[in-house]
Design a protein around this motif. Structure first.
Motif, PDB file in Angstrom:
ATOM      1  N   GLN A 152       0.833  -1.208   0.000  1.00 30.47           N
ATOM      2  CA  GLN A 152       0.000   0.000   0.000  1.00 30.47           C
ATOM      3  C   GLN A 152       0.863   1.251   0.000  1.00 30.47           C
ATOM      4  O   GLN A 152       0.610   2.184  -0.750  1.00 30.47           O
ATOM      5  CB  GLN A 152      -0.903   0.044   1.237  1.00 30.47           C
ATOM      6  CG  GLN A 152      -2.112  -0.822   1.191  1.00 30.47           C
ATOM      7  CD  GLN A 152      -2.883  -0.702   2.496  1.00 30.47           C
ATOM      8  OE1 GLN A 152      -2.341  -0.928   3.572  1.00 30.47           O
ATOM      9  NE2 GLN A 152      -4.152  -0.347   2.379  1.00 30.47           N
ATOM     10  N   PHE A 153       1.866   1.265   0.865  1.00 32.17           N
ATOM     11  CA  PHE A 153       2.752   2.423   0.964  1.00 32.17           C
ATOM     12  C   PHE A 153       3.433   2.697  -0.373  1.00 32.17           C
ATOM     13  O   PHE A 153       3.436   3.827  -0.859  1.00 32.17           O
ATOM     14  CB  PHE A 153       3.801   2.220   2.065  1.00 32.17           C
ATOM     15  CG  PHE A 153       4.824   3.313   2.113  1.00 32.17           C
ATOM     16  CD1 PHE A 153       4.516   4.549   2.648  1.00 32.17           C
ATOM     17  CD2 PHE A 153       6.101   3.103   1.610  1.00 32.17           C
ATOM     18  CE1 PHE A 153       5.461   5.577   2.688  1.00 32.17           C
ATOM     19  CE2 PHE A 153       7.047   4.115   1.639  1.00 32.17           C
ATOM     20  CZ  PHE A 153       6.724   5.351   2.180  1.00 32.17           C
ATOM     21  N   SER A 154       3.983   1.652  -0.990  1.00 29.17           N
ATOM     22  CA  SER A 154       4.677   1.819  -2.271  1.00 29.17           C
ATOM     23  C   SER A 154       3.733   2.311  -3.358  1.00 29.17           C
ATOM     24  O   SER A 154       4.062   3.234  -4.117  1.00 29.17           O
ATOM     25  CB  SER A 154       5.325   0.505  -2.710  1.00 29.17           C
ATOM     26  OG  SER A 154       6.349   0.149  -1.822  1.00 29.17           O
TER      27      SER A 154
ATOM     28  N   ARG B  50       3.945   6.009  -4.970  1.00 36.17           N
ATOM     29  CA  ARG B  50       4.180   6.093  -6.424  1.00 36.17           C
ATOM     30  C   ARG B  50       3.086   6.935  -7.090  1.00 36.17           C
ATOM     31  O   ARG B  50       3.376   7.817  -7.911  1.00 36.17           O
ATOM     32  CB  ARG B  50       4.243   4.679  -7.016  1.00 36.17           C
ATOM     33  CG  ARG B  50       4.624   4.599  -8.467  1.00 36.17           C
ATOM     34  CD  ARG B  50       4.827   3.161  -8.962  1.00 36.17           C
ATOM     35  NE  ARG B  50       3.798   2.219  -8.531  1.00 36.17           N
ATOM     36  CZ  ARG B  50       3.950   1.300  -7.553  1.00 36.17           C
ATOM     37  NH1 ARG B  50       5.098   1.187  -6.905  1.00 36.17           N
ATOM     38  NH2 ARG B  50       2.967   0.482  -7.230  1.00 36.17           N
ATOM     39  N   ASN B  51       1.836   6.709  -6.721  1.00 36.62           N
ATOM     40  CA  ASN B  51       0.722   7.467  -7.305  1.00 36.62           C
ATOM     41  C   ASN B  51       0.796   8.946  -6.937  1.00 36.62           C
ATOM     42  O   ASN B  51       0.559   9.808  -7.797  1.00 36.62           O
ATOM     43  CB  ASN B  51      -0.615   6.875  -6.861  1.00 36.62           C
ATOM     44  CG  ASN B  51      -0.876   5.503  -7.438  1.00 36.62           C
ATOM     45  OD1 ASN B  51      -0.213   5.077  -8.379  1.00 36.62           O
ATOM     46  ND2 ASN B  51      -1.829   4.805  -6.868  1.00 36.62           N
TER      47      ASN B  51
ATOM     48  N   SER C 285       2.061  14.517  -8.512  1.00 34.67           N
ATOM     49  CA  SER C 285       2.828  15.757  -8.336  1.00 34.67           C
ATOM     50  C   SER C 285       3.545  16.137  -9.633  1.00 34.67           C
ATOM     51  O   SER C 285       3.550  17.309 -10.029  1.00 34.67           O
ATOM     52  CB  SER C 285       3.836  15.577  -7.194  1.00 34.67           C
ATOM     53  OG  SER C 285       4.480  16.786  -6.914  1.00 34.67           O
ATOM     54  N   ARG C 286       4.087  15.141 -10.324  1.00 32.27           N
ATOM     55  CA  ARG C 286       4.738  15.390 -11.619  1.00 32.27           C
ATOM     56  C   ARG C 286       3.723  15.877 -12.658  1.00 32.27           C
ATOM     57  O   ARG C 286       4.022  16.764 -13.457  1.00 32.27           O
ATOM     58  CB  ARG C 286       5.424  14.124 -12.129  1.00 32.27           C
ATOM     59  CG  ARG C 286       6.710  13.810 -11.434  1.00 32.27           C
ATOM     60  CD  ARG C 286       7.458  12.684 -12.142  1.00 32.27           C
ATOM     61  NE  ARG C 286       8.508  12.203 -11.293  1.00 32.27           N
ATOM     62  CZ  ARG C 286       8.562  10.995 -10.729  1.00 32.27           C
ATOM     63  NH1 ARG C 286       7.626  10.106 -10.998  1.00 32.27           N
ATOM     64  NH2 ARG C 286       9.543  10.651  -9.943  1.00 32.27           N
ATOM     65  N   MET C 287       2.548  15.295 -12.652  1.00 32.82           N
ATOM     66  CA  MET C 287       1.505  15.705 -13.600  1.00 32.82           C
ATOM     67  C   MET C 287       1.102  17.165 -13.349  1.00 32.82           C
ATOM     68  O   MET C 287       0.933  17.938 -14.295  1.00 32.82           O
ATOM     69  CB  MET C 287       0.275  14.803 -13.475  1.00 32.82           C
ATOM     70  CG  MET C 287       0.466  13.398 -13.979  1.00 32.82           C
ATOM     71  SD  MET C 287      -0.974  12.343 -13.645  1.00 32.82           S
ATOM     72  CE  MET C 287      -2.105  12.973 -14.886  1.00 32.82           C
ATOM     73  N   ILE C 288       0.947  17.517 -12.090  1.00 37.30           N
ATOM     74  CA  ILE C 288       0.583  18.893 -11.743  1.00 37.30           C
ATOM     75  C   ILE C 288       1.684  19.843 -12.195  1.00 37.30           C
ATOM     76  O   ILE C 288       1.406  20.885 -12.798  1.00 37.30           O
ATOM     77  CB  ILE C 288       0.304  19.033 -10.233  1.00 37.30           C
ATOM     78  CG1 ILE C 288      -0.938  18.214  -9.837  1.00 37.30           C
ATOM     79  CG2 ILE C 288       0.119  20.501  -9.852  1.00 37.30           C
ATOM     80  CD1 ILE C 288      -1.135  18.061  -8.337  1.00 37.30           C
ATOM     81  N   SER C 289       2.935  19.483 -11.935  1.00 31.03           N
ATOM     82  CA  SER C 289       4.063  20.310 -12.381  1.00 31.03           C
ATOM     83  C   SER C 289       4.069  20.473 -13.890  1.00 31.03           C
ATOM     84  O   SER C 289       4.336  21.566 -14.409  1.00 31.03           O
ATOM     85  CB  SER C 289       5.392  19.695 -11.932  1.00 31.03           C
ATOM     86  OG  SER C 289       5.532  19.780 -10.544  1.00 31.03           O
ATOM     87  N   GLY C 290       3.789  19.392 -14.604  1.00 27.43           N
ATOM     88  CA  GLY C 290       3.747  19.455 -16.062  1.00 27.43           C
ATOM     89  C   GLY C 290       2.650  20.374 -16.565  1.00 27.43           C
ATOM     90  O   GLY C 290       2.853  21.135 -17.523  1.00 27.43           O
TER      91      GLY C 290
END
Length: 132
Positions: A96-98, A102-103, A108-113
């Motif tokens: 669950q943690f992993s 990861r999600n 966060s990367r999608m928002i930055s993009g």
């Protein structure tokens, strides 16, 4: 290129909704469900990501949308920090943690993009268009 008319059509919003639902599921069982402070803060942070993306989009202006995307990104960071706290308390399985980490990192990367795209585009939003 097709135009996005509703926040519900944004992939970044769909991903944030999915993450929030996964967090609600993870915080509804076992010891996590009884840790009211962490559970509620964790949920509020995930809700904030979804809500800020939607609210920023509905403002109809690129600068306001970017501002709300930064708030969503900050809340996404809060979610990631809380994942570590939940993992430290053994409220989550390693899987669950992993998966959640990861999600959240990908979100966060999608928002930055999207922020980068909006900053470089000529889009200004409906409220900046001249009316005839």
């Amino acid at each position: 290129m097709s135009r996005i008319e509703r926040f519900e059509d944004l992939e970044v919003w769909k991903s944030s909704r999915s993450l929030a639902n996964s967090i609600f599921n993870a915080t509804s069982v076992g010891d996590f469900a009884r840790d009211f402070a962490l559970r509620d803060q964790f949920r509020r942070a995930s809700i904030s990501v979804v809500s800020n993306i939607a609210e920023g989009f509905e403002r109809d202006g690129d600068k306001e949308f970017i501002q709300f995307l930064f708030m969503a990104k900050g809340s996404c960071g809060e979610v990631r920090a809380q994942l570590y706290l939940a993992n430290d308390r053994a409220y989550l399985s390693d899987e669950q943690f992993s998966s959640l980490t990861r999600n959240a990192t990908e979100l966060s990367r999608m928002i930055s993009g999207l922020i980068k795209y909006l900053r470089q585009s000529q889009l200004t939003g409906k409220k900046f268009k001249a009316t005839a």
